[in-house]
Design an enzyme around this catalytic site. Structure first.
Site, PDB file in Angstrom:
ATOM      1  N   HIS A   1       0.835  -1.219   0.000  1.00  0.00           N
ATOM      2  CA  HIS A   1       0.000   0.000   0.000  1.00  0.00           C
ATOM      3  C   HIS A   1       0.865   1.263   0.000  1.00  0.00           C
ATOM      4  O   HIS A   1       0.517   2.261   0.627  1.00  0.00           O
ATOM      5  CB  HIS A   1      -0.947   0.024   1.204  1.00  0.00           C
ATOM      6  CG  HIS A   1      -1.949  -1.078   1.213  1.00  0.00           C
ATOM      7  ND1 HIS A   1      -3.213  -0.955   0.686  1.00  0.00           N
ATOM      8  CD2 HIS A   1      -1.883  -2.352   1.685  1.00  0.00           C
ATOM      9  CE1 HIS A   1      -3.886  -2.085   0.838  1.00  0.00           C
ATOM     10  NE2 HIS A   1      -3.101  -2.958   1.441  1.00  0.00           N
TER      11      HIS A   1
ATOM     12  N   ASN B   1     -10.352  -2.802   2.345  1.00  0.00           N
ATOM     13  CA  ASN B   1     -10.029  -2.790   0.916  1.00  0.00           C
ATOM     14  C   ASN B   1     -11.303  -2.532   0.108  1.00  0.00           C
ATOM     15  O   ASN B   1     -12.403  -2.514   0.659  1.00  0.00           O
ATOM     16  CB  ASN B   1      -9.442  -4.146   0.493  1.00  0.00           C
ATOM     17  CG  ASN B   1      -7.973  -4.306   0.886  1.00  0.00           C
ATOM     18  OD1 ASN B   1      -7.307  -3.343   1.240  1.00  0.00           O
ATOM     19  ND2 ASN B   1      -7.486  -5.519   0.817  1.00  0.00           N
TER      20      ASN B   1
ATOM     21  N   HIS C   1      -4.091   0.969  11.871  1.00  0.00           N
ATOM     22  CA  HIS C   1      -3.886  -0.305  12.566  1.00  0.00           C
ATOM     23  C   HIS C   1      -5.260  -0.905  12.894  1.00  0.00           C
ATOM     24  O   HIS C   1      -6.044  -0.271  13.600  1.00  0.00           O
ATOM     25  CB  HIS C   1      -3.096  -0.030  13.857  1.00  0.00           C
ATOM     26  CG  HIS C   1      -2.749  -1.254  14.634  1.00  0.00           C
ATOM     27  ND1 HIS C   1      -3.066  -2.532  14.220  1.00  0.00           N
ATOM     28  CD2 HIS C   1      -2.111  -1.404  15.813  1.00  0.00           C
ATOM     29  CE1 HIS C   1      -2.633  -3.397  15.108  1.00  0.00           C
ATOM     30  NE2 HIS C   1      -2.051  -2.740  16.088  1.00  0.00           N
TER      31      HIS C   1
HETATM   32 FE1  HDE Z   1      -2.555  -4.786   5.432  1.00  0.00          FE
HETATM   33  N1  HDE Z   1      -0.749  -3.998   5.879  1.00  0.00           N
HETATM   34  N2  HDE Z   1      -1.900  -6.601   5.922  1.00  0.00           N
HETATM   35  N3  HDE Z   1      -4.295  -5.626   4.802  1.00  0.00           N
HETATM   36  N4  HDE Z   1      -3.213  -3.002   4.846  1.00  0.00           N
HETATM   37  C1  HDE Z   1      -0.391  -2.722   5.734  1.00  0.00           C
HETATM   38  O1  HDE Z   1       0.726  -1.461   7.369  1.00  0.00           O
HETATM   39  C2  HDE Z   1      -0.792  -6.856   6.640  1.00  0.00           C
HETATM   40  C3  HDE Z   1      -4.630  -6.944   4.852  1.00  0.00           C
HETATM   41  C4  HDE Z   1      -4.465  -2.697   4.433  1.00  0.00           C
HETATM   42  O2  HDE Z   1      -3.137   3.494   3.945  1.00  0.00           O
HETATM   43  C5  HDE Z   1       0.942  -2.416   6.358  1.00  0.00           C
HETATM   44  O3  HDE Z   1       1.041   0.744   7.778  1.00  0.00           O
HETATM   45  C6  HDE Z   1      -0.710  -8.265   6.969  1.00  0.00           C
HETATM   46  C7  HDE Z   1      -6.028  -7.126   4.621  1.00  0.00           C
HETATM   47  C8  HDE Z   1      -4.533  -1.315   4.038  1.00  0.00           C
HETATM   48  O4  HDE Z   1      -1.578   3.323   5.475  1.00  0.00           O
HETATM   49  C9  HDE Z   1       1.354  -3.749   6.987  1.00  0.00           C
HETATM   50  C10 HDE Z   1      -1.821  -8.829   6.409  1.00  0.00           C
HETATM   51  C11 HDE Z   1      -6.521  -5.869   4.423  1.00  0.00           C
HETATM   52  C12 HDE Z   1      -3.254  -0.814   4.276  1.00  0.00           C
HETATM   53  C13 HDE Z   1       0.199  -4.641   6.593  1.00  0.00           C
HETATM   54  C14 HDE Z   1      -2.559  -7.791   5.762  1.00  0.00           C
HETATM   55  C15 HDE Z   1      -5.435  -4.954   4.536  1.00  0.00           C
HETATM   56  C16 HDE Z   1      -2.461  -1.888   4.779  1.00  0.00           C
HETATM   57  C17 HDE Z   1       1.932  -1.748   5.449  1.00  0.00           C
HETATM   58  C18 HDE Z   1      -2.222 -10.287   6.413  1.00  0.00           C
HETATM   59  C19 HDE Z   1      -7.963  -5.472   4.113  1.00  0.00           C
HETATM   60  C20 HDE Z   1      -2.778   0.591   3.997  1.00  0.00           C
HETATM   61  C21 HDE Z   1       2.026  -0.308   5.908  1.00  0.00           C
HETATM   62  C22 HDE Z   1      -2.393 -10.819   7.707  1.00  0.00           C
HETATM   63  C23 HDE Z   1      -8.886  -5.752   5.193  1.00  0.00           C
HETATM   64  C24 HDE Z   1      -2.982   1.486   5.165  1.00  0.00           C
HETATM   65  C25 HDE Z   1       1.231  -0.239   7.098  1.00  0.00           C
HETATM   66  C26 HDE Z   1      -2.526   2.876   4.832  1.00  0.00           C
HETATM   67  C27 HDE Z   1      -1.127  -1.761   5.149  1.00  0.00           C
HETATM   68  C28 HDE Z   1       0.163  -5.922   6.969  1.00  0.00           C
HETATM   69  C29 HDE Z   1      -3.732  -8.050   5.035  1.00  0.00           C
HETATM   70  C30 HDE Z   1      -5.616  -3.541   4.348  1.00  0.00           C
HETATM   71  C31 HDE Z   1       2.699  -4.295   6.576  1.00  0.00           C
HETATM   72  C32 HDE Z   1       0.386  -8.930   7.752  1.00  0.00           C
HETATM   73  C33 HDE Z   1      -6.801  -8.447   4.626  1.00  0.00           C
HETATM   74  C34 HDE Z   1      -5.738  -0.562   3.505  1.00  0.00           C
HETATM   75  O5  HDE Z   1       1.424  -3.659   8.387  1.00  0.00           O
END
Ligand code: HDE
Length: 724
Positions: free
Chosen positions: A81, A154, A345
């Site tokens: 992202h 999402n 978060h």
């Molecule tokens: Fe994320 N995801 N994600 N994700 N995610 C990040 O956090 C992660 C997942 C989502 O505009 C990171 O600050 C793991 C699902 C959005 O700043 C990180 C898993 C969904 C955003 C991270 C998922 C999301 C992130 C990278 C699997 C939809 C952007 C930077 C367990 C429900 C937020 C950050 C923004 C961002 C980890 C799966 C949505 C690395 C480990 C499912 C919208 O922490």
């Protein structure tokens, strides 16, 4: 020591004595540039040298401070992202949700809760193009009176994997391949499809990712989903499962794939610009917040496991109740300070909302704080203005890199008898009866590293999604799979993927396979693979209209962009009438001409030009008008760029309206206007050819507006034959 004379840029009040010193020195010098220590600069163009042509001196602390700061301007981009756009706004609940949740921001319809939203793509780097085929992030921070609540979702309601432990594999597979760092922001390459084809649990999400949902027309025209089941917990401690939905008021619309690829080159900031301009113009984007609520204990009746993030709850099974509205009404002041530094978060909760045991969500609860530590440089990222809550915050956490708060007193522990705490109050916990309470779910299970068998159905909802699409949407899904898999070099991967698709629908798989140089899809070949599961449950609904974008085209042309193609000699009366009617309906009309400046109308007046055929393209617009005027039409017909503009808009199924001589530009398509002046002809969906007299009585505007409101005419004739 020179006193601090800087005023502009101060964010924290100075202690009283310093403040008054500052004020007495500010007069007359407020506009002077200074160093970060407040020293006024004599010159911002020349470094300190040994003579005007001599070497620069190491002593030049002013040069060194400036360059050092510049050298450290970047922070690590998000690991996923990375490319995002943000906006401020407000949220209001429609009616108290007291029956389900004690969350204060969901009780009072008069309460405005400030929000900050960040939309993003997942796979690309920070500078990648906006319109790539990808999932979009839809993250909302609610600054509530009980603390910040983040709904980090999402634009697609399911996910590729069921367990967080697979996330690094998924992301490594989709990111550019590590040996040569290609391709950027694209899933169309071997490693992604290698992984996806070996992970049949991804199939449902792949169907969405290959649909037009993954190439949104605008961030303002996307749904948002919390994906996981969460819990609402009311004041009595009763829990209900809840899934969150954002429904855009402008409808849900996608780009044509060819259009999306061209926009990526013409304007890689297309979505960011669209959001920014809409808010600047006062066309504030709005979404309704909806919830699907399932009683605790009744989740087994759904027919699938509510904890499985590759499943959605069909709206035809559990309707979405609309409970509030979010309006985005202010652009950020500074992209870095706000959009880049915002830290979301899923574990930022308020009382009344809690987690479920979805194993993907559970893993996310670890990841987000962890990633901020390296991205934002330490444990104090909650003090960055965009991340600060609006409610009081007290605890005894102390120090760390970049600490802003100046904590007073000698006590940094609890319990204590020595301190008055902050501001004279003794802060403490009260033994567990107030504040956030975790839902006391009963747990009595062995420690086990295993997937629940209730997660083994990987295909029924992929089939439900496929069955719910219109003919055109199915065509787009087939074309997207073909495109992506045609970029995969290893034929075994292509084969494995279409064999999997045969478990969704054999016709789909056969159509995808046709141009890929592989064998016909074989469901048995997939089923024979190690780890492959197709423990199909029967869907309670076989089709759900809510899964189709076309089933719900918006009925408005608000903020739609209309290109009006003009040259000298254009007939202006009907043009002006259409412009007025479209503007009244909320559309944005722009004149595109062979040159900037102005064009002369047939009656000799001047019309100001907005764009030329060189600095814009049909892909920047939703519809095209070709006004009448024989001289203008002849000039445009002789211009390859103008003819291409019209053909391309046709190919992308956009509404085209041509008046009188303007119809000449459609002649390559084989369309000609009958000489009968009373005619409004519609030779194929969304192409209107009319006599200017029909404009005067309002009929053409009405037809044009109705056709634009349908977004695109995907079932248009013969588009494959159009060379654009
Ligand atoms: Fe994320 N995801 N994600 N994700 N995610 C990040 O956090 C992660 C997942 C989502 O505009 C990171 O600050 C793991 C699902 C959005 O700043 C990180 C898993 C969904 C955003 C991270 C998922 C999301 C992130 C990278 C699997 C939809 C952007 C930077 C367990 C429900 C937020 C950050 C923004 C961002 C980890 C799966 C949505 C690395 C480990 C499912 C919208 O922490």
């Amino acid at each position: 020591m020179p006193p601090n004379k800087r005023k502009a840029g101060l964010t924290q009040p100075l202690p009283d004595t310093k403040q008054s010193q500052l004020e007495s020195f500010t007069a007359g010098s407020a506009n002077m540039l200074t160093t970060n220590q407040g020293l006024q600069l004599p010159d911002n163009h020349n470094s300190l040298k040994a003579g005007v042509r001599g070497p620069t001196l190491l002593e030049d602390f002013i040069l060194r401070e400036k360059i050092t700061h510049f050298d450290h301007e970047r922070i690590p981009e998000r690991v996923v992202h990375a490319r995002g756009s943000g906006a401020h706004g407000i949220f209001k609940v429609h009616k108290p949700m007291v029956q389900y949740t004690s969350a204060a921001f969901l009780q009072d319809p008069d309460l405005e809760t400030p929000v900050f939203v960040r939309f993003s793509t997942v796979a690309g780097s920070k500078g990648s193009a906006d319109t790539v085929r990808d999932v979009r992030g839809f993250a909302v921070k609610f600054y509530t009176q009980e603390g910040n609540y983040d709904l980090v979702g999402n634009n697609i309601p399911v996910f590729f994997i069921q367990d967080a432990i697979k996330f690094p594999d998924l992301i490594h597979a989709v990111k550019p391949e590590p040996h040569h760092e290609m391709p950027q922001a694209a899933s169309a390459h071997d490693t992604f499809w290698d992984f996806a084809s070996l992970m049949p649990e991804s199939t449902h999400m792949l169907m969405w990712a290959m649909s037009d949902r993954a190439v949104p027309r605008s961030l303002r025209m996307m749904e948002g989903f919390g994906i996981h089941a969460f819990r609402f917990v009311n004041a009595r401690g009763d829990s209900h499962f809840v899934k969150f939905h954002w429904k855009p008021k402008l409808g849900v619309h996608g780009l044509a794939w060819d259009e999306a690829q061209k926009i990526a080159g013409k304007d890689s900031d297309f979505h960011r610009r669209d959001l920014w301009e809409a808010i600047e113009n006062g066309d504030f984007p709005e979404w309704n917040l909806g919830v699907q609520i399932v009683d605790e204990g009744k989740e087994d009746e759904l027919g699938f496991d509510i904890l499985d993030p590759t499943k959605l709850i069909p709206e035809a099974q559990v309707p979405v109740q609309i409970i509030g509205t979010m309006v985005l009404n202010r652009n950020p002041d500074n992209f870095f300070a706000e959009t880049e530094q915002v830290a979301f978060h899923p574990g930022h909760l308020v009382p009344g909302i809690d987690f479920s045991n979805d194993p993907l969500l559970q893993g996310r609860l670890f990841s987000y704080t962890d990633t901020q530590l390296s991205r934002l440089g330490g444990a104090n990222f909650h003090e960055i203005p965009i991340n600060r809550g609006v409610c009081p915050m007290h605890n005894f956490q102390r120090d760390g890199l970049h600490r802003q708060t100046i904590n007073k007193g000698r006590v940094a522990y609890e319990p204590n008898t020595l301190g008055n705490g902050l501001q004279g109050t003794e802060f403490r916990v009260d033994g567990g009866t107030q504040g956030f309470q975790s839902y006391p779910e009963q747990l009595d299970s062995p420690k086990i590293r295993r997937r629940s068998p209730s997660f083994d159905d990987h295909f029924s909802q992929a089939t439900l999604f496929w069955n719910s699409q219109s003919v055109a949407e199915k065509d787009h899904i087939v074309a997207a799979f073909r495109f992506e898999l045609s970029k995969v070099d290893v034929p075994e991967i292509r084969q494995r993927m279409v064999d999997n698709l045969a478990h969704v629908d054999l016709k789909l798989a056969t159509r995808v396979a046709a141009p890929l140089g592989i064998k016909s899809p074989d469901p048995k070949a997939a089923a024979g693979r190690l780890g492959f599961r197709d423990h199909r449950i029967s869907n309670k609904v076989n089709e759900d209209p809510a899964l189709s974008m076309l089933g719900r085209a918006g009925a408005s042309v608000k903020t739609r962009k209309i290109a009006m193609l003009v040259a000298d000699g254009v007939e202006a009366a009907s043009l002006r009438r259409l412009q007025q009617d479209l503007a009244d309906a909320g559309a944005i009309c722009k004149l595109v001409a062979p040159h900037l400046g102005s064009v002369s109308t047939a009656s000799g007046r001047q019309l100001a030009v907005d764009f030329t055929f060189t600095n814009t393209a049909s892909v920047m617009f939703d519809a095209v008008l070709i006004p009448g005027g024989s001289q203008s039409a002849a000039a445009l017909s002789a211009m390859g760029e103008a003819v291409h503009f019209v053909l391309e808009a046709y190919k992308h199924c956009k509404t085209i309206c041509a008046l009188n001589d303007g119809v000449q530009l459609l002649s390559t398509l084989g369309f000609n206007l009958d000489k009968n002046p009373d005619v409004i002809a519609v030779p194929t969906a969304g192409v209107i050819m009319a006599d200017a007299r029909k404009v005067a009585d309002g009929q053409v505007s009405q037809d044009f507006i109705a056709a634009i409101a349908l977004h695109r005419h995907w079932d248009r004739l013969n588009i494959d034959a159009v060379p654009a």
